[in-house]
Design a protein around this motif. Structure first.
Motif, PDB file in Angstrom:
ATOM      1  N   ARG A   1       0.831  -1.206   0.000  1.00 48.56           N
ATOM      2  CA  ARG A   1       0.000   0.000   0.000  1.00 48.56           C
ATOM      3  C   ARG A   1       0.866   1.257   0.000  1.00 48.56           C
ATOM      4  NH1 ARG A   1      -4.016  -0.200   4.890  1.00 48.56           N
ATOM      5  NH2 ARG A   1      -2.039  -0.539   5.961  1.00 48.56           N
ATOM      6  N   THR A   2       0.322   2.310  -0.579  1.00 44.24           N
ATOM      7  CA  THR A   2       1.014   3.603  -0.575  1.00 44.24           C
ATOM      8  C   THR A   2       0.750   4.315   0.749  1.00 44.24           C
ATOM      9  OG1 THR A   2       0.723   3.778  -2.966  1.00 44.24           O
ATOM     10  CG2 THR A   2       1.245   5.809  -1.752  1.00 44.24           C
ATOM     11  N   VAL A   3       1.819   4.800   1.381  1.00 47.22           N
ATOM     12  CA  VAL A   3       1.709   5.497   2.666  1.00 47.22           C
ATOM     13  C   VAL A   3       1.567   6.996   2.384  1.00 47.22           C
ATOM     14  CG1 VAL A   3       2.817   5.982   4.865  1.00 47.22           C
ATOM     15  CG2 VAL A   3       3.124   3.752   3.767  1.00 47.22           C
ATOM     16  N   THR A   4       0.421   7.537   2.760  1.00 47.49           N
ATOM     17  CA  THR A   4       0.174   8.969   2.576  1.00 47.49           C
ATOM     18  C   THR A   4       0.720   9.750   3.759  1.00 47.49           C
ATOM     19  OG1 THR A   4      -2.000   8.744   3.595  1.00 47.49           O
ATOM     20  CG2 THR A   4      -1.884   8.479   1.200  1.00 47.49           C
ATOM     21  N   ASP A   5       0.754  11.079   3.645  1.00 46.87           N
ATOM     22  CA  ASP A   5       1.322  11.929   4.704  1.00 46.87           C
ATOM     23  C   ASP A   5       0.555  11.785   6.019  1.00 46.87           C
ATOM     24  OD1 ASP A   5       3.274  12.830   3.049  1.00 46.87           O
ATOM     25  OD2 ASP A   5       2.173  14.631   2.412  1.00 46.87           O
TER      26      ASP A   5
ATOM     27  N   MET B   1      -0.779   9.269   7.233  1.00 48.61           N
ATOM     28  CA  MET B   1      -0.544   7.969   7.856  1.00 48.61           C
ATOM     29  C   MET B   1       0.817   7.886   8.523  1.00 48.61           C
ATOM     30  SD  MET B   1      -2.107   5.579   4.809  1.00 48.61           S
ATOM     31  CE  MET B   1      -1.680   4.043   5.618  1.00 48.61           C
ATOM     32  N   LYS B   2       1.696   8.870   8.303  1.00 49.70           N
ATOM     33  CA  LYS B   2       3.015   8.865   8.912  1.00 49.70           C
ATOM     34  C   LYS B   2       2.926   9.207  10.388  1.00 49.70           C
ATOM     35  CE  LYS B   2       5.304  10.107   4.574  1.00 49.70           C
ATOM     36  NZ  LYS B   2       6.164  11.086   3.887  1.00 49.70           N
ATOM     37  N   SER B   3       3.794   8.608  11.202  1.00 46.52           N
ATOM     38  CA  SER B   3       3.723   8.755  12.659  1.00 46.52           C
ATOM     39  C   SER B   3       3.851  10.211  13.097  1.00 46.52           C
ATOM     40  CB  SER B   3       4.828   7.915  13.315  1.00 46.52           C
ATOM     41  OG  SER B   3       4.658   6.553  13.019  1.00 46.52           O
ATOM     42  N   LYS B   4       4.721  10.965  12.437  1.00 45.01           N
ATOM     43  CA  LYS B   4       4.957  12.344  12.879  1.00 45.01           C
ATOM     44  C   LYS B   4       3.754  13.245  12.632  1.00 45.01           C
ATOM     45  CE  LYS B   4       7.109  13.734   8.496  1.00 45.01           C
ATOM     46  NZ  LYS B   4       8.321  14.328   7.886  1.00 45.01           N
ATOM     47  N   ASN B   5       2.861  12.848  11.723  1.00 45.02           N
ATOM     48  CA  ASN B   5       1.701  13.674  11.405  1.00 45.02           C
ATOM     49  C   ASN B   5       0.412  13.178  12.048  1.00 45.02           C
ATOM     50  OD1 ASN B   5       3.318  15.270   9.740  1.00 45.02           O
ATOM     51  ND2 ASN B   5       2.957  13.943   7.954  1.00 45.02           N
ATOM     52  N   ARG B   6       0.464  12.062  12.832  1.00 53.94           N
ATOM     53  CA  ARG B   6      -0.752  11.529  13.428  1.00 53.94           C
ATOM     54  C   ARG B   6      -1.132  12.332  14.662  1.00 53.94           C
ATOM     55  NH1 ARG B   6      -0.273   5.137  13.993  1.00 53.94           N
ATOM     56  NH2 ARG B   6      -2.187   5.571  15.162  1.00 53.94           N
ATOM     57  N   THR B   7      -2.420  12.713  14.733  1.00 57.78           N
ATOM     58  CA  THR B   7      -2.921  13.521  15.863  1.00 57.78           C
ATOM     59  C   THR B   7      -3.441  12.663  17.001  1.00 57.78           C
ATOM     60  OG1 THR B   7      -5.103  13.624  14.815  1.00 57.78           O
ATOM     61  CG2 THR B   7      -3.534  15.408  14.307  1.00 57.78           C
ATOM     62  N   ASP B   8      -3.586  11.336  16.768  1.00 57.41           N
ATOM     63  CA  ASP B   8      -4.137  10.484  17.827  1.00 57.41           C
ATOM     64  C   ASP B   8      -3.058   9.955  18.761  1.00 57.41           C
ATOM     65  OD1 ASP B   8      -2.948   8.980  15.880  1.00 57.41           O
ATOM     66  OD2 ASP B   8      -4.365   7.298  16.041  1.00 57.41           O
ATOM     67  N   ARG B   9      -1.802  10.335  18.565  1.00 59.13           N
ATOM     68  CA  ARG B   9      -0.723   9.860  19.424  1.00 59.13           C
ATOM     69  C   ARG B   9      -0.442  10.892  20.510  1.00 59.13           C
ATOM     70  NH1 ARG B   9       2.333   5.722  17.209  1.00 59.13           N
ATOM     71  NH2 ARG B   9       4.100   6.338  18.490  1.00 59.13           N
ATOM     72  N   THR B  10      -0.505  10.478  21.762  1.00 59.60           N
ATOM     73  CA  THR B  10      -0.229  11.344  22.914  1.00 59.60           C
ATOM     74  C   THR B  10       0.783  10.669  23.807  1.00 59.60           C
ATOM     75  OG1 THR B  10      -1.998  10.380  24.237  1.00 59.60           O
ATOM     76  CG2 THR B  10      -2.596  12.229  22.801  1.00 59.60           C
ATOM     77  N   GLY B  11       1.177  11.392  24.846  1.00 60.30           N
ATOM     78  CA  GLY B  11       2.155  10.820  25.779  1.00 60.30           C
ATOM     79  C   GLY B  11       1.529   9.946  26.837  1.00 60.30           C
ATOM     80  N   VAL B  12       0.192   9.838  26.856  1.00 55.90           N
ATOM     81  CA  VAL B  12      -0.494   9.041  27.869  1.00 55.90           C
ATOM     82  C   VAL B  12      -0.754   7.644  27.289  1.00 55.90           C
ATOM     83  CG1 VAL B  12      -2.525   8.846  29.319  1.00 55.90           C
ATOM     84  CG2 VAL B  12      -1.564  11.099  28.778  1.00 55.90           C
ATOM     85  N   VAL B  13      -0.391   6.632  28.056  1.00 59.14           N
ATOM     86  CA  VAL B  13      -0.630   5.256  27.630  1.00 59.14           C
ATOM     87  C   VAL B  13      -2.050   4.878  28.006  1.00 59.14           C
ATOM     88  CG1 VAL B  13       0.089   2.868  27.861  1.00 59.14           C
ATOM     89  CG2 VAL B  13       1.795   4.694  27.933  1.00 59.14           C
ATOM     90  N   ALA B  14      -2.867   4.521  27.032  1.00 55.45           N
ATOM     91  CA  ALA B  14      -4.267   4.189  27.294  1.00 55.45           C
ATOM     92  C   ALA B  14      -4.386   2.796  27.884  1.00 55.45           C
ATOM     93  CB  ALA B  14      -5.061   4.253  25.985  1.00 55.45           C
TER      94      ALA B  14
END
Length: 462
Positions: free
Chosen positions: A265-269, A271-284
């Motif tokens: 699959r093609t990875v779009t911008d 989908m890259k980790s640095k651009n994901r807004t759902d990643r926080t420093g709190v472990v769910a």
């Protein structure tokens, strides 16, 4: 009781003869290639085997009743079907490997019926059912067609099949030896049916297999449209029909000529980790749960039964497999059994060394070893030696039953950090029974005459 059971057997034989007569065949007791009305001695001897040895098992089962009587009726049926197949061998040309399963189909179905009674049961007679069902594999000698059929000679096949069933019959003897003589009588009658009765019958009449009709005769040919063989009689299968897995599948994909990047699959911008807004420093909390699920599933490792480098057999991670068998082994090879649960392994040859590690509810039956049999980190295991074993080592094990033959009574048993160790040896005062001896697990250490002396703890009742 015995007269009624014999009468029922004779009635069943009469029904089978009537069925054969309706199909245009001659009566079962008549020789196929002989003169008119000539009686086949081999079939007459089989009738005597059914009336005598099978009748004794049925009489003993009648005293017990319940599931034991039911599985014994299936055993009677299997021997009657076996007689019908023996007669048909004289009418049938030797079948090929593809058609032998169709020829043995009626017997195979009866064996499956017995296995259905024994599998998954929690009955108090579970060992009875497994002993009777396992013993019926001995009748598969009727399908012996020659050296290339994957089966030993008929006499050896009968003996080896009974040895597997004897693993469970010994449990019945130990459990009921001092409780109920009817169960002991049934086990002894079952053993006498196969060894020596059936073994001696095969040795006398069919030492090299059934007498098939010669090629080119006018009699019926072997079935031409067989059904797939069942695992209870024929366990070999075509390896080429199985899909490739593991590295074989990887190399097959590489050599297929398809582009390497096909299917990626093609990875779009976004989908890259640095651009994901759902990643926080709190472990769910959900993340922790999913991690646990992943860890638990990783313990389901693939099972193995293979020879590595021609020197070491590996038996790993089997669960609920009662038919693990190692046949082609010699005294230069060792066997390592690891992480198995609720399984039975049969080793049909003498090997150098056997190690059983981290197994639970495991049964191992072997001919003999050159060096030692080691049992380590196990729970509720049973080990039976039919030949000689110089040393048995038991370490960090809870619950171990050792069945020792007359040839292995000179063995040296070493235990460490283990409990509930019992050794069963042939009873000198009773033929076929076992005498049970508990090995001490508590010791007294006393300082006397300048040194410590150690002796096992003995308990005395009032």
């Amino acid at each position: 009781m015995e007269e009624a059971l014999v009468g029922r057997l004779e009635a069943a034989v009469s029904r089978l003869e009537a069925l054969n007569g309706a199909g245009g065949h001659r009566p079962l007791a008549m020789a196929i290639g002989g003169g008119g009305g000539q009686v086949d001695p081999a079939i007459l001897a089989f009738d005597e085997l059914v009336a005598g040895a099978v009748g004794r098992v049925s009489a003993a089962a009648g005293k017990i009743g319940a599931e034991v009587a039911e599985v014994t009726r299936v055993l009677e049926k299997a021997f009657l079907v076996g007689k019908d197949l023996l007669v048909r061998t004289k009418q049938t040309q030797k079948p090929s490997m593809d058609s032998i399963a169709a020829f043995m189909g009626p017997l195979n179905e009866t064996i499956m019926e017995a296995n259905a009674l024994a599998e998954g049961t929690r009955s108090s007679h579970g060992n009875h059912l497994k002993a009777a069902a396992g013993s019926l594999a001995a009748l598969a000698w009727i399908g012996y067609t020659g050296k290339g059929c994957g089966m030993p000679l008929p006499i050896a096949h009968v003996e080896e099949s009974w040895q597997m069933a004897e693993f469970y019959s010994n449990k019945v003897l130990v459990e009921y030896k001092s409780k109920d003589p009817d169960h002991v009588e049934w086990v002894k009658a079952l053993k006498e049916l196969f060894v020596p009765s059936l073994r001696d019958y095969v040795k006398t009449f069919y030492p090299l297999g059934p007498a098939w009709q010669p090629p080119g005769s006018s009699t019926s040919k072997a079935p031409s449209a067989p059904c797939p063989p069942s695992a209870s009689l024929f366990s070999s299968s075509a390896q080429s029909s199985q899909p490739k897995t593991g590295m074989s599948a990887v190399f097959a994909e590489i050599s297929s000529g398809k582009p390497v990047t096909q299917g990626l699959r093609t990875v779009t911008d976004d989908m890259k980790s640095k651009n994901r807004t759902d990643r926080t420093g709190v472990v769910a909390t959900e993340g922790k749960k999913s991690h646990k699920a992943t860890c638990s599933s990783s313990t389901n490792l693939p099972s193995k039964l293979e020879l590595q480098m021609g020197r070491k057999w590996i038996v790993e991670h089997h669960v609920g497999n009662k038919n693990l068998i190692i046949e082609d082994c010699d005294t230069k090879q060792s066997i390592y059994v690891f992480g198995c649960k609720d399984c039975v392994l049969q080793i049909k040859g003498k090997v150098n060394n056997i190690t059983i590690d981290k197994c639970t509810k495991m049964g191992v039956l072997f001919k003999g070893v050159v060096a030692a049999c080691e049992i380590v980190n196990c729970n509720s295991v049973e080990v039976q030696c039919e030949g000689s074993v110089p040393t048995i080592s038991i370490d960090n094990t809870s619950g171990c039953q050792l069945y020792l033959s007359k040839e292995s009574l000179d063995t040296s048993i070493t235990t460490a950090k283990s409990s509930e160790i019992n050794a069963l040896v042939p009873d000198a005062n009773s033929d076929g029974d076992w005498a049970e001896h508990s090995l001490p697990q508590q010791f007294i250490h006393a300082f006397r005459d300048g040194q410590f002396t150690t002796s096992p703890t003995s308990h005395s009742g009032a």
